[in-house]
Scaffold this motif. Structure first.
Motif, PDB file in Angstrom:
ATOM      1  N   GLU A  19       0.704  -1.388  -0.058  1.00  0.00           N
ATOM      2  CA  GLU A  19      -0.349  -0.258  -0.036  1.00  0.00           C
ATOM      3  C   GLU A  19       0.733   0.992   0.148  1.00  0.00           C
ATOM      4  O   GLU A  19       0.426   1.988  -0.785  1.00  0.00           O
ATOM      5  N   LEU A  20       1.549   0.814   0.877  1.00  0.00           N
ATOM      6  CA  LEU A  20       2.569   2.603   1.158  1.00  0.00           C
ATOM      7  C   LEU A  20       3.559   2.174  -0.371  1.00  0.00           C
ATOM      8  O   LEU A  20       3.531   3.745  -1.455  1.00  0.00           O
ATOM      9  N   ILE A  21       4.328   2.091  -0.567  1.00  0.00           N
ATOM     10  CA  ILE A  21       4.526   1.553  -2.082  1.00  0.00           C
ATOM     11  C   ILE A  21       3.754   1.729  -2.909  1.00  0.00           C
ATOM     12  O   ILE A  21       4.307   3.160  -4.010  1.00  0.00           O
ATOM     13  N   ASP A  22       2.843   1.289  -3.309  1.00  0.00           N
ATOM     14  CA  ASP A  22       1.466   2.015  -4.783  1.00  0.00           C
ATOM     15  C   ASP A  22       1.317   3.754  -4.237  1.00  0.00           C
ATOM     16  O   ASP A  22       0.955   3.994  -5.242  1.00  0.00           O
ATOM     17  N   ARG A  23       1.410   4.326  -2.954  1.00  0.00           N
ATOM     18  CA  ARG A  23       0.728   5.435  -2.824  1.00  0.00           C
ATOM     19  C   ARG A  23       1.959   6.252  -3.038  1.00  0.00           C
ATOM     20  O   ARG A  23       2.377   7.080  -3.821  1.00  0.00           O
ATOM     21  N   ALA A  24       3.744   5.702  -2.801  1.00  0.00           N
ATOM     22  CA  ALA A  24       4.794   6.728  -3.186  1.00  0.00           C
ATOM     23  C   ALA A  24       4.746   6.951  -4.613  1.00  0.00           C
ATOM     24  O   ALA A  24       5.563   7.934  -4.728  1.00  0.00           O
ATOM     25  N   ILE A  25       4.875   5.650  -5.382  1.00  0.00           N
ATOM     26  CA  ILE A  25       4.920   5.680  -7.073  1.00  0.00           C
ATOM     27  C   ILE A  25       4.097   6.594  -7.843  1.00  0.00           C
ATOM     28  O   ILE A  25       3.952   7.622  -8.387  1.00  0.00           O
ATOM     29  N   GLU A  26       3.397   6.897  -7.005  1.00  0.00           N
ATOM     30  CA  GLU A  26       1.876   7.551  -7.379  1.00  0.00           C
ATOM     31  C   GLU A  26       2.492   9.669  -6.789  1.00  0.00           C
ATOM     32  O   GLU A  26       2.284  10.113  -8.105  1.00  0.00           O
ATOM     33  N   LEU A  27       2.574   9.330  -5.903  1.00  0.00           N
ATOM     34  CA  LEU A  27       3.065  10.489  -5.615  1.00  0.00           C
ATOM     35  C   LEU A  27       5.269  11.043  -6.068  1.00  0.00           C
ATOM     36  O   LEU A  27       4.675  12.033  -7.498  1.00  0.00           O
ATOM     37  N   LYS A  28       6.123  10.074  -6.288  1.00  0.00           N
ATOM     38  CA  LYS A  28       6.786  10.406  -7.011  1.00  0.00           C
ATOM     39  C   LYS A  28       6.264  10.321  -9.208  1.00  0.00           C
ATOM     40  O   LYS A  28       7.551  11.286  -8.967  1.00  0.00           O
ATOM     41  N   ALA A  29       5.565  10.262  -9.000  1.00  0.00           N
ATOM     42  CA  ALA A  29       5.419  10.263 -10.640  1.00  0.00           C
ATOM     43  C   ALA A  29       5.265  11.553 -10.695  1.00  0.00           C
ATOM     44  O   ALA A  29       5.112  12.082 -12.679  1.00  0.00           O
ATOM     45  N   ALA A  30       4.544  12.242 -10.382  1.00  0.00           N
ATOM     46  CA  ALA A  30       4.215  13.975 -10.910  1.00  0.00           C
ATOM     47  C   ALA A  30       5.605  14.270 -10.972  1.00  0.00           C
ATOM     48  O   ALA A  30       5.934  15.103 -12.070  1.00  0.00           O
ATOM     49  N   TYR A  31       6.948  14.283 -10.603  1.00  0.00           N
ATOM     50  CA  TYR A  31       7.819  14.648 -10.732  1.00  0.00           C
ATOM     51  C   TYR A  31       9.030  14.251 -11.980  1.00  0.00           C
ATOM     52  O   TYR A  31      10.111  14.162 -12.132  1.00  0.00           O
ATOM     53  N   ALA A  32       8.527  13.047 -12.418  1.00  0.00           N
ATOM     54  CA  ALA A  32       9.599  11.899 -13.461  1.00  0.00           C
ATOM     55  C   ALA A  32       9.259  11.490 -14.236  1.00  0.00           C
ATOM     56  O   ALA A  32       7.843  11.854 -15.096  1.00  0.00           O
ATOM     57  N   THR A  33      10.056  10.981 -15.445  1.00  0.00           N
ATOM     58  CA  THR A  33       9.698  11.356 -16.712  1.00  0.00           C
ATOM     59  C   THR A  33       9.350   9.582 -17.398  1.00  0.00           C
ATOM     60  O   THR A  33       8.488   9.474 -18.336  1.00  0.00           O
ATOM     61  N   HIS A  34      10.225   8.798 -16.989  1.00  0.00           N
ATOM     62  CA  HIS A  34       9.782   6.924 -16.150  1.00  0.00           C
ATOM     63  C   HIS A  34      10.241   6.612 -15.521  1.00  0.00           C
ATOM     64  O   HIS A  34      10.792   6.753 -14.631  1.00  0.00           O
ATOM     65  N   ILE A  35      10.356   5.019 -15.500  1.00  0.00           N
ATOM     66  CA  ILE A  35       9.866   4.102 -14.133  1.00  0.00           C
ATOM     67  C   ILE A  35      10.779   2.687 -14.777  1.00  0.00           C
ATOM     68  O   ILE A  35      10.248   2.824 -16.086  1.00  0.00           O
ATOM     69  N   VAL A  36      11.535   2.533 -13.773  1.00  0.00           N
ATOM     70  CA  VAL A  36      12.392   1.638 -14.620  1.00  0.00           C
ATOM     71  C   VAL A  36      12.204   0.252 -13.579  1.00  0.00           C
ATOM     72  O   VAL A  36      12.025   0.873 -11.931  1.00  0.00           O
ATOM     73  N   THR A  37      11.763  -0.846 -13.573  1.00  0.00           N
ATOM     74  CA  THR A  37      11.578  -1.678 -12.318  1.00  0.00           C
ATOM     75  C   THR A  37      12.845  -2.845 -12.245  1.00  0.00           C
ATOM     76  O   THR A  37      13.673  -2.584 -12.688  1.00  0.00           O
ATOM     77  N   GLN A  38      12.352  -2.973 -10.826  1.00  0.00           N
ATOM     78  CA  GLN A  38      13.477  -3.534 -10.375  1.00  0.00           C
ATOM     79  C   GLN A  38      13.635  -5.081 -10.736  1.00  0.00           C
ATOM     80  O   GLN A  38      12.679  -5.602 -11.428  1.00  0.00           O
ATOM     81  N   LEU A  39      14.764  -5.506 -10.513  1.00  0.00           N
ATOM     82  CA  LEU A  39      15.416  -6.989 -11.164  1.00  0.00           C
ATOM     83  C   LEU A  39      13.361  -7.586 -10.881  1.00  0.00           C
ATOM     84  O   LEU A  39      13.323  -7.550  -9.703  1.00  0.00           O
ATOM     85  N   CYS A  40      12.992  -8.556 -11.919  1.00  0.00           N
ATOM     86  CA  CYS A  40      12.118  -9.805 -11.771  1.00  0.00           C
ATOM     87  C   CYS A  40      11.894 -10.813 -12.566  1.00  0.00           C
ATOM     88  O   CYS A  40      12.268 -10.422 -14.072  1.00  0.00           O
ATOM     89  N   PHE A  41      12.573 -12.454 -11.895  1.00  0.00           N
ATOM     90  CA  PHE A  41      12.808 -13.088 -13.287  1.00  0.00           C
ATOM     91  C   PHE A  41      11.061 -13.679 -13.755  1.00  0.00           C
ATOM     92  O   PHE A  41      11.076 -14.481 -14.684  1.00  0.00           O
ATOM     93  N   ASP A  42      10.354 -12.970 -13.436  1.00  0.00           N
ATOM     94  CA  ASP A  42       8.863 -13.504 -13.957  1.00  0.00           C
ATOM     95  C   ASP A  42       8.112 -12.394 -15.004  1.00  0.00           C
ATOM     96  O   ASP A  42       7.503 -11.831 -14.442  1.00  0.00           O
ATOM     97  N   ALA A  43       8.029 -13.127 -15.873  1.00  0.00           N
ATOM     98  CA  ALA A  43       7.309 -11.610 -16.983  1.00  0.00           C
ATOM     99  C   ALA A  43       5.769 -11.618 -16.468  1.00  0.00           C
ATOM    100  O   ALA A  43       5.250 -10.094 -16.977  1.00  0.00           O
TER     101      ALA A  43
END
Length: 293
Positions: free
Chosen positions: A156-180
């Protein structure tokens, strides 16, 4: 899944186009070691963008220095700016000025791993907000995404944080994940929440299995890393004899770049400085696609 190997049936034209677009949208993540500059110059074309990691142990200095050096060589490089390593506004202003003078026009803002912040910036959001109020020259600002969650922070906190940060960003890079599938589902969820930034899927480059296990397990990157740590006797399901190759993840995610349900825009390869192997993989795949094989 359609094989990319020579002698296979080959991807259909639309699938081949998706794979080709994905290869053209690749960027690399590198580690700021003494030999990194030399390795980049030897193996990486200037057309490939890069980010430079930062750690509490090394501090921001090596990251900023390498980003500036590589920018001077004609690369487009974004240093990781770890909020918890920035002392105060004066320090932030100095960093921005230093990067502006060097021609570095992008940053990747993270909270950082330091247990105790060096100053008043406790997370990426507080630094992004201050940076915006101070003014800056950056045309590219990346933030992190967590398809498998974060070991120390609730979803829940992660989701809220990314919504807040998105206002200042141009793109998102995901953390390493082995599952498409996990990455795709997360990207769909993100878009449903109203975050419209392009998303670049973080996947490992062509890395030796020993290095991948060691680093992944050490970073605590969710279920994928835990599986690799506990089920090493099943690595044959994931790794080719010469080591890990990104083919499976790449093929699984590339077609999603054309879907309207996600904002998946490309790939960010965690090279762990295996630059020669990773670039050889990319070029070989380009050649196969170009030959229609």
């Amino acid at each position: 899944m359609t094989s990319l190997r020579t002698g296979g049936t080959g991807p259909a034209p639309t699938r081949r186009q998706a794979l080709t677009r994905a290869l053209n949208a690749i960027s690399y993540e590198i580690l700021p070691f003494r030999s990194t500059e030399e390795q980049v110059l030897e193996h990486v074309p200037t057309g490939i963008s890069m980010t430079v990691t930062t750690t509490e142990a090394k501090g921001l200095g090596p990251t900023l220095d390498l980003a500036q050096k590589l920018t001077g060589h004609g690369y487009r490089v974004a240093p990781h700016l770890a909020a918890r390593l920035v002392r105060d506004e004066r320090h932030l202003i100095d960093i921005v000025a230093q990067l502006r003078e060097a021609g570095v026009d992008g940053i990747f803002v993270i909270g950082g791993d330091a247990a105790t912040p060096a100053g008043g910036f406790h997370d990426a959001y507080t630094l992004l907000d201050t940076l915006d109020s101070l003014g800056h020259h950056f045309t590219q600002i990346g933030i992190g995404g967590y398809p498998e969650g974060h070991g120390a922070i609730s979803d829940e906190l992660i989701d809220r944080a990314i919504e807040l940060k998105a206002a200042y960003a141009t793109h998102i890079v995901t953390q390493l994940c082995f599952d498409a599938g996990i990455t795709t589902a997360w990207a769909r969820k993100l878009k449903r929440r109203g975050v419209e930034l392009p998303v670049f899927a973080g996947i490992p480059g062509a890395v030796s299995r020993q290095k991948l296990i060691r680093i992944s397990a050490g970073l605590g990157l969710g279920q994928s890393a835990r599986f690799l740590k506990k089920q090493q006797n099943m690595l044959w399901r994931f790794f080719l004899p010469g080591g890990y190759r990104p083919d499976k993840l790449f093929e699984g995610l590339a077609p999603r770049l054309a879907e309207t349900e996600t904002n998946l825009a490309g790939f960010h390869l965690f090279t762990f400085n295996e630059l020669e192997k990773t670039e050889a993989w990319r070029r070989k795949l380009q050649a196969r696609l170009g030959n229609g094989s």
